[in-house]
Design an enzyme around this catalytic site. Structure first.
Site, PDB file in Angstrom:
ATOM      1  CB  ALA A 103     -38.041  -2.054   2.077  1.00 48.63           C
ATOM      2  N   GLY A 104     -35.801  -0.595   3.332  1.00 48.67           N
ATOM      3  CA  GLY A 104     -34.726   0.595   4.102  1.00 48.67           C
ATOM      4  C   GLY A 104     -35.112   2.162   3.364  1.00 48.67           C
ATOM      5  CG  PHE A 134     -18.304 -11.338  -7.652  1.00 49.02           C
ATOM      6  CD1 PHE A 134     -19.470 -10.086  -8.170  1.00 49.02           C
ATOM      7  CD2 PHE A 134     -17.778 -11.713  -7.855  1.00 49.02           C
ATOM      8  CE1 PHE A 134     -19.113 -10.023  -9.460  1.00 49.02           C
ATOM      9  CE2 PHE A 134     -17.246 -11.745  -9.385  1.00 49.02           C
ATOM     10  CZ  PHE A 134     -18.266 -10.973 -10.124  1.00 49.02           C
ATOM     11  CG  LEU A 135     -14.852  -8.746  -0.673  1.00 45.71           C
ATOM     12  CD1 LEU A 135     -15.618  -7.367   0.609  1.00 45.71           C
ATOM     13  CD2 LEU A 135     -13.335  -8.868  -0.149  1.00 45.71           C
ATOM     14  NE  ARG A 136     -22.093 -10.949   1.221  1.00 46.05           N
ATOM     15  CZ  ARG A 136     -23.011 -11.798   2.049  1.00 46.05           C
ATOM     16  NH1 ARG A 136     -24.420 -11.856   1.467  1.00 46.05           N
ATOM     17  NH2 ARG A 136     -22.432 -13.337   1.957  1.00 46.05           N
ATOM     18  CE  LYS A 174      -5.530   1.755   4.932  1.00 47.75           C
ATOM     19  NZ  LYS A 174      -6.597   1.441   3.532  1.00 47.75           N
ATOM     20  CB  CYS A 184     -19.819  -1.710  -4.482  1.00 47.23           C
ATOM     21  SG  CYS A 184     -18.185  -2.227  -4.256  1.00 47.23           S
ATOM     22  CG  ASP A 216      -1.969   0.365   1.294  1.00 50.97           C
ATOM     23  OD1 ASP A 216      -3.074   0.211   0.878  1.00 50.97           O
ATOM     24  OD2 ASP A 216      -2.161   1.842   1.073  1.00 50.97           O
TER      25      ASP A 216
END
Ligand code: NAD
Length: 448
Positions: free
Chosen positions: A252-253, A152-154, A35, A260, A30
């Site tokens: 719903a929210g 595709f991670l969350r 970090k 993303c 990085d």
């Protein structure tokens, strides 16, 4: 195989740590020295459940290294993952400056066959561009392949998602690179889908745009339910049990946020426009989401039209539970609306307080505990459905608030129970409990 992962954020750090856990030698790189120093000392730069254990284990056994020296990492690696940020530009495109900076250092330091993998989310054609940059800047005559492997991670379940992905996409023009990457991914026990590079790049945007569409769709259905007396939870169950639709992403929210969906939907629309296509569905998804973020304060204003001088409490600031990520969080819209209306804002979040302080500075009051937050407030707004906020002692909540006004942006409580407890309660796509309901129920719920 020695790997480098460039960019140690949500994607790079988690991917690097997981590849190391599968017994690969991984160098995480990085530009942020603080970090990298922190990581060498066991300090995680992000909140992600289970990440510290995987990082510590692999740093201790020597599988994982941290450095700011990209040139050295390039020379020592066979495979280089680019996992730097690709934030939105002002016109909604993807800012590829970090990708370009990394590609240039790769070009200057290439010393053998390398596979360069784009894991960052980048518009279709970026693989060609990266390939061109490296070819142009490279000094020797080395073979290399550029492959697209979107991620595709969350956030909030990133370690589990990385170890057990639904699929791995390998978008490669080179059979040699595809074969090596097949081997690298075999321990993930996930189907591997091979495509050309363009298709892999589009898959990532299409996946995020589709999920965002489901969210905006159910939010619009919720808005119709509110106007007609239907209940969106029942509607979502009724449609979600149809396997063709599925029950995922039908809650719903207060709208989607994070690193993303907001930027990727806008970038997908821009890619379409650049190719002379008006992407009407996704353009609408973006607009519906913008409006949905405003609905909580709009509901509060139907109960309390003048917010000037009022104290309003927010529960939850992160864009979703189990993360400290505040990028495009709906709470940012809620805070902005409240401050513009002259209200005082108090807020708490189990992990995003430090991030929030970077954004809101001294414009709002930060509280450690949900009950401290709501004390002497004129209304409570639940923005993020952290477990800590789903099981509040409602009698205590009512006692602490100046007026029992509860706006629930995540449908964490039941309207009927809230009525029994004497709350003026608005949620999303479900019947509201108004002051009139409470008076007829025999409650005195003064808002003035
Ligand atoms: P992030 O902002 O958390 O991390 C990016 C990292 O890259 C930062 O640590 C930054 O210091 C570093 N960096 C920037 N320029 C650099 C350079 N020139 N050299 C080395 N490091 C550099 O970003 P993220 O959330 O991990 O996202 C990375 C990419 O993955 C984005 O394209 C994003 O759209 C995509 N993605 C993100 C997620 C997610 O849930 N966060 C999921 C799938 C895909």
């Amino acid at each position: 195989m020695k790997l480098s992962v460039v960019g140690t954020g949500y994607v790079g750090l988690v991917s690097g740590a997981c590849f190391a856990d599968l017994d690969n030698e991984v160098i995480c790189v990085d530009i942020d020295e603080e970090k990298i120093e922190g990581l060498k000392n066991g300090v995680m730069p992000i909140y992600e459940p289970g990440l510290k254990e995987v990082v510590d284990r692999n740093y201790d056994n020597g599988n994982l290294e941290f450095t700011t020296d990209l040139a050295k990492a390039v020379k020592e690696s066979d495979i280089i993952f680019i996992a730097v940020g690709t934030p939105s530009t002002e016109d909604g495109g993807a800012d590829l400056s970090a990708v370009k900076a990394v590609a240039e250092v790769i070009a200057e330091n290439i010393n053998d066959y390398k596979i360069v993998i784009d894991k960052s989310t980048v518009p279709v054609g970026t693989g060609d561009w990266v390939e061109g940059l490296i070819s142009e800047k490279m000094t020797g005559d080395y073979e290399f392949d550029v492959v697209s492997c979107p991620e595709f991670l969350r956030e909030g379940s990133a370690v589990g998602d990385t170890m057990h992905p639904d699929r791995v996409i390998i978008g490669s023009e080179s059979e040699k690179a595809a074969k090596i990457l097949d081997d690298l991914h075999q321990d993930f026990d996930a189907p591997i889908i091979h495509t050309d590079r363009y298709s892999a790049e589009v898959i990532k945007y299409a996946a995020n745009a589709f999920l965002a569409t489901k969210i905006s769709f159910i939010n619009e259905v919720a808005n119709i339910c509110e106007r007609t007396g239907a209940n969106v939870e029942d509607v979502a169950k009724g449609i979600g049990t149809d396997h063709r639709i599925s029950d995922k992403f039908l809650r719903a929210g207060v709208g989607y946020g994070g690193a993303c969906f907001p930027k990727d939907t806008k970038a997908f629309v821009k890619t379409a426009a650049e190719n002379d296509y008006d992407f009407k569905v996704v353009s609408s998804v973006v607009e519906v989401n913008r409006l949905q973020k405003e609905t909580l304060v709009n509901k509060l204003k139907t109960i309390m039209p003048d917010l000037e001088g009022r104290t309003i409490s927010l529960l939850g600031l992160a864009f979703k539970p189990n993360t400290d990520d505040m990028r495009e969080a709906p709470s940012r819209t809620v805070v902005k609306q409240l401050l513009e209306a002259g209200a005082e804002v108090k807020a708490s979040d189990p992990v995003a307080m430090e991030e929030a302080k970077e954004i809101f500075a001294d414009k709002i009051t930060y509280c450690e505990d949900p009950y401290e937050t709501m004390k002497d407030s004129d209304a409570l707004i639940l923005v993020t459905e952290w477990d800590d906020f789903k099981d509040l002692d409602l009698n205590r909540v009512k006692g602490l608030l100046n007026a029992p006004i509860f706006i629930d942006g995540r449908n964490c409580y039941e309207p009927e129970e809230m009525k029994q407890k004497g709350f003026i309660y608005h949620s999303v796509g479900r019947p509201a409990v108004s002051q009139k309901d409470l008076v007829s129920f025999g409650e005195i719920a003064a808002t003035e």
